[in-house]
Structures are given as C-alpha cells and as structure tokens.
Design an enzyme around this catalytic site. Structure first.
Site, PDB file in Angstrom:
ATOM      1  N   SER A  46      -1.754 -10.613   2.780  1.00  9.28           N
ATOM      2  CA  SER A  46      -2.065  -8.748   3.985  1.00  9.28           C
ATOM      3  C   SER A  46      -1.594  -9.646   5.157  1.00  9.28           C
ATOM      4  CB  SER A  46      -3.022  -8.232   3.972  1.00  9.28           C
ATOM      5  OG  SER A  46      -2.696  -7.449   4.463  1.00  9.28           O
ATOM      6  N   ASP A  81       0.707  -1.499   0.229  1.00 12.85           N
ATOM      7  CA  ASP A  81       0.283   0.059  -0.025  1.00 12.85           C
ATOM      8  C   ASP A  81       0.831   1.683  -0.316  1.00 12.85           C
ATOM      9  OD1 ASP A  81      -2.179  -1.584  -0.114  1.00 12.85           O
ATOM     10  OD2 ASP A  81      -2.472  -1.552   2.281  1.00 12.85           O
ATOM     11  N   ARG A  92      -0.741  -0.214  16.501  1.00 13.70           N
ATOM     12  CA  ARG A  92      -1.242   1.426  15.605  1.00 13.70           C
ATOM     13  C   ARG A  92      -0.963   2.708  16.847  1.00 13.70           C
ATOM     14  NH1 ARG A  92       0.260  -1.811  12.275  1.00 13.70           N
ATOM     15  NH2 ARG A  92      -0.959  -2.391  11.313  1.00 13.70           N
TER      16      ARG A  92
END
Length: 413
Positions: free
Chosen positions: A180, A18, A99
């Site tokens: 992924s 990505d 994250r």
C-alpha cells in the site's frame, strides 16, 4: 439518505486499487448513479498518466484532475514546516497534510456539480477516513458521505483484486507487489506485506522498493553540500539561486534522494487506536526540517524556542488527526507566524550516505554572540555574577533541604 435518492456522486479518485473498483461498485449499489471522479494532483507524477481513460472506461462520467501542488506546498507544507511539527518524533506528515487540500477541492467540485454525496476509498482502519471527512464537514456539513470500506463485503486487498479481475478493471499492481503506497510531492509511504511485521528489515536494496531515494549504502562516497536560504521561516533559495515553492521541494527531493537521506521506518499510533508500521521516503522534507531547525537555534530566544517545541507536538497531532480546518490549528499557526519574523538566514548542510550533518548557519537576526560565548578573555560577561544568580535560582532547593533536615521523620519516608 437512501441509496435510491443518490443520483450523482463525486469520488476522490487516485486510480489505485481501492478507487479503481469503487466506480463499478457505486454504480452497482446506487442504481446506476452518475460517478464524477476527482483527482487532486499533489505531485503523484506518472501515477496520473492514463487516469482519465481508466476512469471513463470503468464507468465515471468525467474526471477532474486538479493541479494543487502550489497550494499544497505553500498553504499546508510550509506552515507545518515553520511549526517544526513532526508526529511522534519521526513522521514528517506527508500523507496527513495532503488529504485536507484534496478534500477541500473535492467539496468545491461536489457543490458545483450539485452532487448528492461524496465518496472516498479510505479503509475503516486508517487515519485518512478521518482527514477526508473532517474536511468535508468543515465545508459541506450536510453532505452525505459514502465510505465503501465500512459497508461493503470486501474484506482484504486480495478480495479487491478478485473484484477487479471479475469486472475487467485494469490494475498497475499484482498480488506479489501489493504494498500500500501513497505518493506525493513531499513523500512516498510504504505499508503492508512484509512490513506488517516490525521484526522485518525494510528491503531498501530490493529493486523497485525505493522510488525517491537510494539506500544509504548505494549513495555516493563523496559528501554533497547544500545551502538553503530562508525568509521568515520559508525556504526561498538553494545555493543562492531563488526558486518557486514547488521547485524547491522537487530539487531537494532529487538532491536528498541521491544521497539516501530522509528514510524513516517507524511504528506509529494511529488515531483509531491501533499501531501501524510504515516506511517513508521524505528526502527533501528531511533536509528542510533540519535546515529550519538549525536556523531557529540562532534566531529564536530560549523561552520562545522551548515553548515552540511544545506547540510543535500539538500541531503535529492536529495535522495527523485531520484537524487542519479547526480554530486551534489556525491559532497555533498565528503563533508560529509571529515566531518566524526573524527566522531569516542561510543554513549549509552536508549530505552523506543517509546522514544530514550541520555545516554552518548565519542570520542577520542572529542572537548568538561570539563575544559573550567565547572561552577566551572577554569584557562583556562578569563570571562573578553567576554566583548570585545560582543562589537565587537554587533558593527553593535550599529551603526545602533545610526543612527536611529539621524533620527527621521525612527522611525515613
């Protein structure tokens, strides 16, 4: 903010599929804006090799590689471990709590660089977009956010590969190995391809599929014992040798991986509403969670232990939903920290072919009394006392049963 006003963008950069193409896409669609790439090192290992050269070659003006491993473990992993938080009973939150630590550092760099926007490569179907953006809102509420997956014409990973090829962007994957994956110090996740059908068994024995673990079948035929020492809920030593926080996770990853422990195959409920199937490798994490839970069985009183289990479910949801920097998560952590004041002691576990087996626990704060619990003769527990206790504990049931017997119509309902 219009595209023409965006002159400088800070990109959350992993070097994966990505973000590899996003640098070129940003420069094409935002009038040649400056792109500053930021990679948070939370234990990706060799995935960071050659990242700076790749980022510059594909159009970034510079790349920050920030070592966040210690902060990741001590400020995010350990608080979640102490809470006993597991999402939907199986997921040890490896991607979820990585994250906020990355996004927080990205915001700090974006402010220092005077950036007009922050960009991330999260898809519009996933949870990570929420985790990144809630963190950005917590620390830079007016920062413009660019999420290409929500606005560009690319619709699939195959089309991303086509874009990369047409723009001469090097990739480490191909169409045949296009899982992924997300890797950090705590875990490795696998999604996509054959795993999209829950009926398909994960190919644990396929060369190259597992990276942190061996399959249970390939694990040694002899059990491995490990002793983990905790202080106030935090792991501090392995087999009586003290290590730093990062080292403890790394060493248990190696030990657990060699014995095939910490594999999880689950279908989880994403925040955006869909179900998603993933396979996770969390060898060290699985060991730590089991050891911590075992230690709490002798160091927490019943009511605290049971209530903490309720808190753990909500805590896991907050982490999974990207709500780390919220008053509720901080308040729950304060409660958890109070419960951990006596969670000190040693836990021994036996690792054998994918299994984690209890092999002993001790603590100077143990509430377990062999004298009281024994099946042999004792002088501290009068078993006759239980009759009165049961009579009082069962009184509501007795009163209700008598009422029902007096009202025959109720028996017919």
């Amino acid at each position: 903010m219009s595209n023409s006003k965006i002159k400088k963008v800070v990109l959350a950069y992993s070097g994966g599929l990505d973000t590899s193409i996003i640098i070129s896409w940003l420069k094409e669609n935002y009038h040649g804006c400056e792109v500053i790439a930021v990679s948070g090192d939370v234990g990706q290992g060799t995935e960071l090799d050659g990242l700076e050269e790749k980022a510059i070659k594909t159009g970034a003006s510079k790349l920050y590689i920030e070592d966040l491993k210690k902060e990741f473990v001590e400020d995010y992993i350990f608080p979640t471990l102490k809470a006993g938080a597991v999402y939907e009973g199986d997921y040890l939150l490896g991607t979820s709590f990585a994250r906020p630590v990355i996004a927080k550092r990205i915001v700090e760099i974006a402010k220092a660089e005077g950036a007009d926007a922050i960009c991330h490569g999260c898809t519009g179907k996933g949870n990570d977009q929420v985790r990144f953006e809630l963190t950005i809102k917590a620390f830079a509420p007016d920062m413009h956010i660019i999420a290409p997956w929500r606005i560009w014409d690319i619709k699939s990973r195959d089309e991303e590969i086509d874009y990369a090829i047409s723009h001469n962007i090097p990739l480490k994957i191909n169409r045949e190995t296009n899982y992924s994956k997300d890797k950090n110090l705590w875990h490795l996740s696998h999604e996509g391809m054959d795993l999209e059908d829950p009926a398909n068994e994960p190919q644990y024995n396929k060369p190259g599929f597992l990276e942190m673990c061996v399959s249970p079948e390939a694990a040694p035929d002899k059990a491995t014992y490990v002793k983990i020492s905790f202080e106030k809920g935090i792991p501090v030593a392995i087999d009586d040798v003290r290590y730093g926080s990062v080292e403890i996770v790394e060493k248990l990853n190696k030990l657990g991986g060699e014995n095939g422990v910490g594999l999880a195959d689950l279908v989880e409920n994403r925040l955006v509403g869909m179900k998603s199937r993933g396979v996770y490798e969390t060898p060290g994490g699985a060991i730590l969670y089991r050891a911590h839970k075992v230690l709490e069985t002798i160091t927490l009183d019943r009511d605290t232990q049971h209530y903490k289990e309720l808190v753990a479910v909500r805590f896991a949801e907050l982490v999974y939903f990207g709500q780390w920097f919220t008053p509720l998560r901080e308040s729950l952590s304060a409660f958890v920290d109070k419960t951990q004041e006596t969670v000190t002691g040693d836990v021994t576990l036996k690792l054998y072919k994918g299994n984690i087996i209890n092999a002993g626990v001790s603590s100077p704060y143990s509430l377990y009394s062999e004298e009281i619990a024994t099946f042999e003769k004792d002088e501290v527990y009068n078993q006759n006392d239980s009759e009165g206790f049961i009579n009082l504990f069962g009184l509501p049931l007795k009163v209700r049963a008598n009422m029902i017997n007096k009202n025959s119509s109720i028996n017919k309902i």
